[in-house]
Design an enzyme around this catalytic site. Structure first.
Site, PDB file in Angstrom:
ATOM      1  N   GLN A  15      -0.335 -13.467   5.511  1.00  0.00           N
ATOM      2  CA  GLN A  15      -1.597 -12.605   6.017  1.00  0.00           C
ATOM      3  C   GLN A  15      -2.832 -13.362   5.756  1.00  0.00           C
ATOM      4  O   GLN A  15      -2.987 -13.726   4.567  1.00  0.00           O
ATOM      5  CB  GLN A  15      -1.637 -11.272   5.375  1.00  0.00           C
ATOM      6  N   GLU A  30      -6.766 -12.204   5.619  1.00  0.00           N
ATOM      7  CA  GLU A  30      -7.541 -11.087   5.606  1.00  0.00           C
ATOM      8  C   GLU A  30      -8.961 -11.246   5.300  1.00  0.00           C
ATOM      9  O   GLU A  30      -9.643 -10.131   4.976  1.00  0.00           O
ATOM     10  CB  GLU A  30      -6.743 -10.096   4.763  1.00  0.00           C
ATOM     11  N   HIS A  87       0.776  -1.272   0.129  1.00  0.00           N
ATOM     12  CA  HIS A  87       0.122  -0.096  -0.135  1.00  0.00           C
ATOM     13  C   HIS A  87       0.856   1.058   0.142  1.00  0.00           C
ATOM     14  O   HIS A  87       0.342   2.321  -0.167  1.00  0.00           O
ATOM     15  CB  HIS A  87      -0.699  -0.107   1.338  1.00  0.00           C
ATOM     16  N   ALA A  98      -8.054  -4.646   8.898  1.00  0.00           N
ATOM     17  CA  ALA A  98      -8.765  -3.814   7.971  1.00  0.00           C
ATOM     18  C   ALA A  98      -9.179  -4.365   6.902  1.00  0.00           C
ATOM     19  O   ALA A  98     -10.860  -4.180   6.657  1.00  0.00           O
ATOM     20  CB  ALA A  98      -7.870  -2.649   7.262  1.00  0.00           C
ATOM     21  N   ASP A  99      -8.626  -5.279   6.222  1.00  0.00           N
ATOM     22  CA  ASP A  99      -9.308  -6.072   5.280  1.00  0.00           C
ATOM     23  C   ASP A  99     -10.283  -7.208   5.743  1.00  0.00           C
ATOM     24  O   ASP A  99     -11.430  -7.389   5.013  1.00  0.00           O
ATOM     25  CB  ASP A  99      -8.402  -6.737   4.131  1.00  0.00           C
TER      26      ASP A  99
END
Length: 263
Positions: A147, A149, A45, A174-175
């Site tokens: 990760q 997610e 990101h 967040a995801d």
């Protein structure tokens, strides 16, 4: 060859980290002296590429803080380049199942254990073939963090944890909250329950749980549950909110009226 971050995870000692999104070696070195155990160089990101990751690795190298690099995707070509410039610990985003976890591990290992291309004569990682027997030592020094997610990844967590070569599993709040229907609200009780259950499951499987959480009470709660690598802030947020707070103390109000767009 050693990987201090990996060794500390294996010893079961918690490590506190900071997220780096400024994509700049000068700020990376500044923060490397702040005392965090690890620093995440974000290629997913933040506007990083192999060259900017390299300069940040070089900037952090003289300090005790350990670098962790997140590529933009679970891509063996990108992973190969990051390993060659000296990354030893990778955080692979959006891993959904055991096959994708196995692919991530394979990308970090030289054959026959994996598919990492051999180019050590050109690689900073081997100090341009100055490290004796690098090709036979490198695999053991790699640390792979994946990760999870999404709800799909959560449902496949047990099989992901069974994959040889996975050192840790990082929960992306967040995801995950967006996928669960609570975008922008990772503190929703359902999201928190999923996170807490995952931390306990990951630790029980003998792997290291990790997460990014800037909410201090929640970060401490995750550590109490057994999380072993927890990022507790983001450099861009520290800079932006700190600057805004300083301006506000002198009566300066934020004014974005002159901004014509995101460019």
């Amino acid at each position: 060859m050693k990987n201090a971050f990996k060794d500390t995870l294996k010893a079961g000692r918690p490590q506190i980290g900071l997220w780096l999104g400024l994509a700049n070696s000068y700020s990376a070195e500044l923060l490397a002296g702040a005392g965090f155990d690890w620093l995440l160089i974000d290629g997913e990101h933040a506007p990083n590429n192999v060259q900017t990751v390299l300069t940040q690795l070089q900037a952090i190298a003289p300090y005790p803080s350990q670098p962790v690099v997140r590529p933009s995707w679970n891509d063996p070509v990108q992973i190969k380049q990051l390993l060659d410039v000296g990354a030893q610990t990778l955080l692979i985003p959006m891993v959904q199942n055991a096959d994708e976890a196995r692919n991530a591990v394979a990308a970090t290992r030289y054959p026959p254990a994996g598919i990492r291309g051999v180019g050590s004569a050109l690689a900073r990682a081997s100090r341009w073939n100055r490290i004796p027997d690098y090709l036979h030592q490198a695999n053991d020094a790699m640390c792979v963090l994946v990760q999870i997610e999404t709800r799909e990844a959560m449902s496949n967590l047990a099989s992901i944890l069974d994959v040889d070569g996975i050192d840790g599993v990082f929960i992306g709040p967040a995801d995950l909250s967006a996928d669960m229907g609570f975008a922008g609200n990772p503190q929703h009780p359902e999201v928190q329950a999923a996170i807490e259950n995952a931390i306990v499951q990951i630790r029980a499987a003998g792997k290291a749980p990790g997460i990014l959480m800037a909410n201090e009470p929640l970060a401490k709660r995750y550590l109490e549950l057994g999380a072993l690598f927890v990022a507790v802030g983001v450099d861009t947020t520290l800079l932006a909110r700190g600057a805004e707070a300083l301006a506000a103390r002198f009566g300066v109000e934020k004014n974005l009226s002159g901004a014509s767009g995101v460019y």
